[in-house]
Design an enzyme around this catalytic site. Structure first.
Site, mmCIF file in Angstrom:
data_model
loop_
_atom_site.group_PDB
_atom_site.id
_atom_site.type_symbol
_atom_site.label_atom_id
_atom_site.label_comp_id
_atom_site.label_asym_id
_atom_site.label_seq_id
_atom_site.Cartn_x
_atom_site.Cartn_y
_atom_site.Cartn_z
ATOM 1 C CB CYS A 53 -5.194 7.309 -1.967
ATOM 2 S SG CYS A 53 -6.722 7.282 -1.011
ATOM 3 C CG ASP B 248 -2.224 -0.725 0.978
ATOM 4 O OD1 ASP B 248 -2.542 -1.005 -0.190
ATOM 5 O OD2 ASP B 248 -2.918 -1.035 1.961
ATOM 6 C CG HIS C 294 -8.254 7.440 5.128
ATOM 7 N ND1 HIS C 294 -7.364 6.727 4.348
ATOM 8 C CD2 HIS C 294 -7.815 7.290 6.401
ATOM 9 C CE1 HIS C 294 -6.448 6.166 5.105
ATOM 10 N NE2 HIS C 294 -6.700 6.498 6.356
ATOM 11 N NE ARG D 205 -8.251 2.254 8.154
ATOM 12 C CZ ARG D 205 -7.575 2.034 7.031
ATOM 13 N NH1 ARG D 205 -6.477 2.728 6.774
ATOM 14 N NH2 ARG D 205 -7.996 1.148 6.153
ATOM 15 N NE ARG E 21 -1.301 1.808 4.225
ATOM 16 C CZ ARG E 21 -1.844 2.884 3.652
ATOM 17 N NH1 ARG E 21 -3.128 3.154 3.835
ATOM 18 N NH2 ARG E 21 -1.099 3.695 2.918
#
Length: 296
Positions: free
Chosen positions: A289, A90, A189, A160, A115
């Site tokens: 992103c 990612d 997000h 998150r 991540r």
């Protein structure tokens, strides 16, 4: 790059009234950090869009990413690149690694272990590039959950980034940070539900677009008070990641399927620049992103 034609039907009642003339919209050159999708794949599922049963077409993903980079360069923006890590599929989503403002970088601390190492990779690049890297005690996911305007930084929480990160970021930057609670897990997000059209750095009012259905009632009241003339996106706009977009104050780079949103942006005086980022939607990401703005 083409400007979408006007929509066949009138905008919904939630559309803001009269669009500003295109002449008032001014682009400002930006510096973006991107990471090639050399190792991009869906190995795990940590958001509703991810499924390990949906393999990524690696060659297509690379072409789409290169297309996005080329668009930024054609618009006159500077693009730096982060070296991809084969253990971090990612890492292409550079927006999540930090918030960079006034020569200071607020480092991320990812919620999911898969991540976590991305934060160190971003911090190392930023340190080597001369930025002071601070914070990282609270769980926060960079520009995935922080949107910068001249008057305030908006901070998404609920899935998150934890609420305490807003205060931590405020201490790092010395700017007001306003928390907004996200309530729809599809929009986990802030950058999937809201983006800054004009940050107000040139002295005018800041302008944003957002999808109301992604926010709590109290957060909606805050947004309406701060941005009474915001562009209100529809659920259809949000569902194709139309809000996961990047604006330089005039040009708005957004996912190609967000046709209705692009038309409304054009009516408002912006120049929509559609790009195909379909492979990245498989991991819950798109244009924004893949783009971290490096400010000052």
């Amino acid at each position: 790059m083409t400007t979408p034609s006007a929509p066949a039907t009138a905008p919904p009642a939630t559309a803001p009234a009269p669009a500003a003339p295109a002449s008032v919209r001014r682009a400002r050159t930006r510096h973006f950090l991107m990471c090639p999708p050399t190792h991009f794949r869906v190995d795990y599922a940590i958001n509703p869009w991810m499924s390990t049963g949906s393999p990524v077409d690696a060659a297509l993903a690379l072409r789409q990413w290169e297309g996005l980079r080329a668009v930024y360069q054609e618009l006159g923006h500077r693009v730096s690149e982060l070296v991809p890590d084969p253990a971090l599929p990612d890492m292409v989503f550079t927006a999540n690694g930090a918030v960079v403002l006034d020569g200071v970088a607020y480092r991320a601390r990812f919620r999911h272990a898969e991540r976590a190492a991305e934060a160190d990779a971003h911090a190392a690049w930023l340190t080597a590039s001369g930025f002071e890297v601070r914070g990282g005690e609270r769980i926060s996911e960079g520009e995935g959950d922080f949107a910068v305007t001249e008057g305030a930084i908006l901070a998404g929480t609920g899935f998150r980034t934890e609420p305490g990160a807003a205060l931590e970021a405020q201490e790092v930057f010395g700017r007001p940070v306003i928390g907004l609670r996200l309530v729809d897990p599809r929009y986990y997000h802030l950058d999937t539900a809201l983006f800054v059209l004009d940050d107000g750095a040139d002295g005018g009012p800041a302008d944003i677009a957002y999808y109301p259905g992604a926010f709590s009632d109290a957060s909606l009241r805050v947004l309406r008070r701060l941005f009474p003339d915001a562009l209100l996106a529809t659920e259809d706009d949000a569902a194709v990641f139309g809000l996961n977009a990047v604006s330089d104050g005039r040009n708005v780079v957004l996912p190609a399927p967000a046709v209705r949103l692009a038309a409304r942006l054009a009516e408002r005086g912006y120049h929509p620049v559609p790009v195909d980022m379909g492979e990245f939607v498989k991991a819950g990401g798109s244009v924004k992103c893949c783009t971290l703005e490096v400010r000052g």
